[in-house]
Design a protein around this motif. Structure first.
Motif, short mmCIF file in Angstrom:
data_model
loop_
_atom_site.label_atom_id
_atom_site.label_comp_id
_atom_site.label_asym_id
_atom_site.label_seq_id
_atom_site.Cartn_x
_atom_site.Cartn_y
_atom_site.Cartn_z
N VAL A 144 -42.12 11.39 -28.17
CA VAL A 144 -42.65 11.18 -26.70
C VAL A 144 -43.67 10.13 -26.74
O VAL A 144 -43.64 9.31 -25.63
N GLN A 145 -44.44 10.38 -27.66
CA GLN A 145 -45.62 9.15 -27.67
C GLN A 145 -44.96 7.81 -27.64
O GLN A 145 -45.40 6.82 -27.10
N GLU A 146 -44.04 7.64 -28.53
CA GLU A 146 -43.34 6.49 -28.68
C GLU A 146 -42.69 5.74 -27.56
O GLU A 146 -42.39 4.72 -27.06
N ASP A 147 -41.93 6.96 -26.90
CA ASP A 147 -41.24 6.61 -25.52
C ASP A 147 -42.06 6.36 -24.51
O ASP A 147 -41.73 5.29 -23.92
N LYS A 148 -43.01 6.76 -24.47
CA LYS A 148 -44.11 6.57 -23.32
C LYS A 148 -44.43 5.02 -23.45
O LYS A 148 -44.37 4.32 -22.55
N ALA A 149 -44.72 4.88 -24.64
CA ALA A 149 -45.35 3.44 -24.93
C ALA A 149 -44.12 2.22 -24.56
O ALA A 149 -44.57 1.24 -24.14
N LEU A 150 -42.69 2.60 -25.18
CA LEU A 150 -41.83 1.72 -24.90
C LEU A 150 -41.41 1.59 -23.36
O LEU A 150 -41.17 0.58 -22.84
N ILE A 151 -41.38 2.72 -22.50
CA ILE A 151 -41.14 2.57 -21.18
C ILE A 151 -42.29 1.93 -20.39
O ILE A 151 -41.72 0.92 -19.55
N TYR A 152 -43.38 2.15 -20.61
CA TYR A 152 -44.49 1.45 -20.22
C TYR A 152 -44.45 -0.33 -20.51
O TYR A 152 -44.37 -1.11 -19.58
N GLU A 153 -43.91 -0.67 -21.54
CA GLU A 153 -43.62 -1.86 -22.07
C GLU A 153 -42.66 -2.58 -21.15
O GLU A 153 -42.50 -3.42 -20.79
N ASP A 154 -41.40 -1.80 -20.99
CA ASP A 154 -40.47 -2.09 -20.09
C ASP A 154 -40.75 -2.48 -18.83
O ASP A 154 -40.36 -3.51 -18.31
#
Length: 511
Positions: A130-140
């Protein structure tokens, strides 16, 4: 009596050409949300609902289609923009009657705060994911959505396209989207998304027939490689009797044949919900999102199930190396892992994120047993095996034998019968116990008994995040308890586990 928002949704569906049998009751309560219940017996093969593809919210049907295509926003990224755009239109959106029924966001962990993720998911299979997902979604959002606001401020209202709104749209896609066809890709399918999930207990199946759209400018909006799991769509014509329940008299459950006003069988402009087994009157009608453990269910849909038989726990390669380094030198660890790889073994995941699965029954992945065995080989046996592999130049391949013998040391291969645990040396069993303790320590100082007591005090309605995170953690810790039992009772015979569908640990770009 139906709620006001449900009545508005039904009016919207009728205006868009949706069809559903009168034997379906849509129940809407503040405590449990929306569920679909059968008012009378439904039979296998009954088509209980039909949804026009053009009434589904997709990148092709949204009023934002031109913006989406010009910006090259495909897949879930484009669908998220379409949802935000239609929400920005409020009552003027063609999907206003549908959108008013949806929550702003689903209670999936990507929408939790970082503090909540750290506190509630610590030690679980979801924490790092989830930590990685949140970072990637923000980047998108920053790379793809924010620039659109800067170049077209007169067309788009920024308050509907912020990072919070993007996370909310992604949560709806995660929990509610379906694959429609090659033309539309994935989209929001009103009515179909009202059926709740129950693992291994599917009553009704979502069916999408392939369409024959042809256009030089049309592109496939489907992206099957994304990190969020999607519903499977049966892209073939059904051979079962396409009978629709049209119960004018629900009390007596009168079933009539399909009317001429309804669409004909094989119409690719419609999606269908088909009963795949008989369901008695008065019970909820369930769809299924797949055979998923609680980590995947919470990650994608925002809920868990008690005693989920598809739960697994992962033992990271890093944890195995850490255990090895407590008894052996770093050089020893590197050499033994290298030999294990040259024998043709590998862990799950990718090179920089490897792990071994522990099944719901507590049985470790065979490759983990291989690695522990090699790490614990006496030096003489290790050197002989190392020399043998170097001379032959061949990786170990299963030939149907249950073990490979080397100087009276047993190394199980992929054909190893997990029920024959008496073949495992005591030092391997001891290593499994140590790994179970190390994995358990990641949950913090509270015991499983503390978690069970906390769950008993928790309200599912008022403390949804806490409730499901506790359920996830407890079920994972029960798997670790079973692993300890497996390692402590090597002569006890158990059944082999069936393959489990799992939450993949690899995280990909979420567009």
């Amino acid at each position: 009596m139906a709620s006001r928002r449900m009545r508005a949704f039904k009016r919207w569906m009728k205006s868009k050409g949706f069809q559903w049998c009168d034997a379906l009751e849509f129940v809407d309560t503040p405590e449990e949300g929306i569920k679909v219940r059968a008012l009378c017996e439904l039979k296998e093969g009954d088509v209980v609902a039909k949804m026009p593809k053009e009434a589904c919210l997709t990148t092709k049907t949204s009023g934002a289609r031109e913006i989406i295509e010009e910006a090259g926003l495909d897949g879930h990224l484009g669908l998220a923009f379409a949802i935000m755009y239609e929400r920005s239109l409020s009552g003027d959106s063609p999907w206003a009657g549908y959108l008013q029924l949806l929550p702003f966001q689903e209670c999936v962990p990507i929408c939790w705060t970082l503090d909540e993720v750290d506190e509630l998911l610590c030690g679980t299979e979801l924490h790092q994911t989830v930590q990685e997902d949140k970072a990637l979604i923000y980047e998108d959002w920053k790379e793809n959505i924010l620039p659109l606001l800067e170049v077209a401020p007169s067309k788009l209202n920024p308050k509907f396209f912020g990072i919070e709104q993007y996370f909310a749209a992604k949560s709806l896609i995660s929990s509610r989207s379906f694959e429609i066809d090659d033309y539309h890709g994935f989209g929001m399918v009103p009515l179909a998304d009202l059926f709740n999930h129950k693992t291994g207990a599917e009553d009704v199946h979502f069916t999408a027939m392939s369409s024959n759209y042809e256009s030089d400018t049309d592109v496939d909006g489907c992206n099957n490689d994304e990190g969020i799991v999607e519903e499977e769509a049966l892209a073939q014509n059904s051979s079962i009797d396409m009978t629709v329940l049209n119960t004018a008299n629900v009390e007596n459950c009168v079933v009539s044949d399909i009317e001429s006003s309804l669409v004909s069988e094989g119409d690719t402009s419609m999606l269908e919900m088909i009963m795949i087994k008989n369901v008695s009157g008065g019970v909820e009608v369930f769809n299924t999102y797949g055979l998923l453990g609680n980590a995947a269910l919470l990650h994608r849909y925002g809920f868990t199930e008690q005693d989920n038989s598809y739960d697994i726990v992962n033992i990271d390669m890093e944890l195995v190396i850490q255990w090895c380094s407590t008894a052996f030198s770093d050089r020893h660890c590197r050499a033994r892992v290298s030999l294990w790889r040259r024998l043709g073994y590998s862990a799950c995941g990718i090179q920089n994120s490897e792990y071994f699965e522990i099944s719901f029954d507590g049985e470790p992945q065979i490759e983990l047993l291989n690695l522990l065995q090699i790490m614990l080989l006496p030096d003489t046996a290790y050197h002989r095996l190392d020399l043998s592999v170097s001379v032959s130049g061949n990786c170990h391949e299963s030939n149907g034998a249950s073990t490979t013998l080397l100087n009276d040391n047993i190394i199980p291969n992929k054909a190893f019968d997990m029920s024959k645990k008496s073949l495992l040396p005591k030092n391997v069993c001891g290593a499994l116990l140590s790994l179970a303790d190390m994995r358990e320590s990641l949950y913090g100082s509270k015991s499983i008994e503390d978690d069970i007591e906390a769950l008993g005090r928790c309200s599912l309605v008022r403390e949804k995040k806490l409730y499901h995170s506790l359920m996830l953690r407890i079920n994972e810790r029960k798997v670790l308890q079973k692993l300890r039992n497996y390692a402590s009772q090597p002569f006890k015979v158990t059944n082999q586990s069936l393959p489990r569908k799992k939450l993949k640990r690899t995280t990909k770009k979420s567009s």
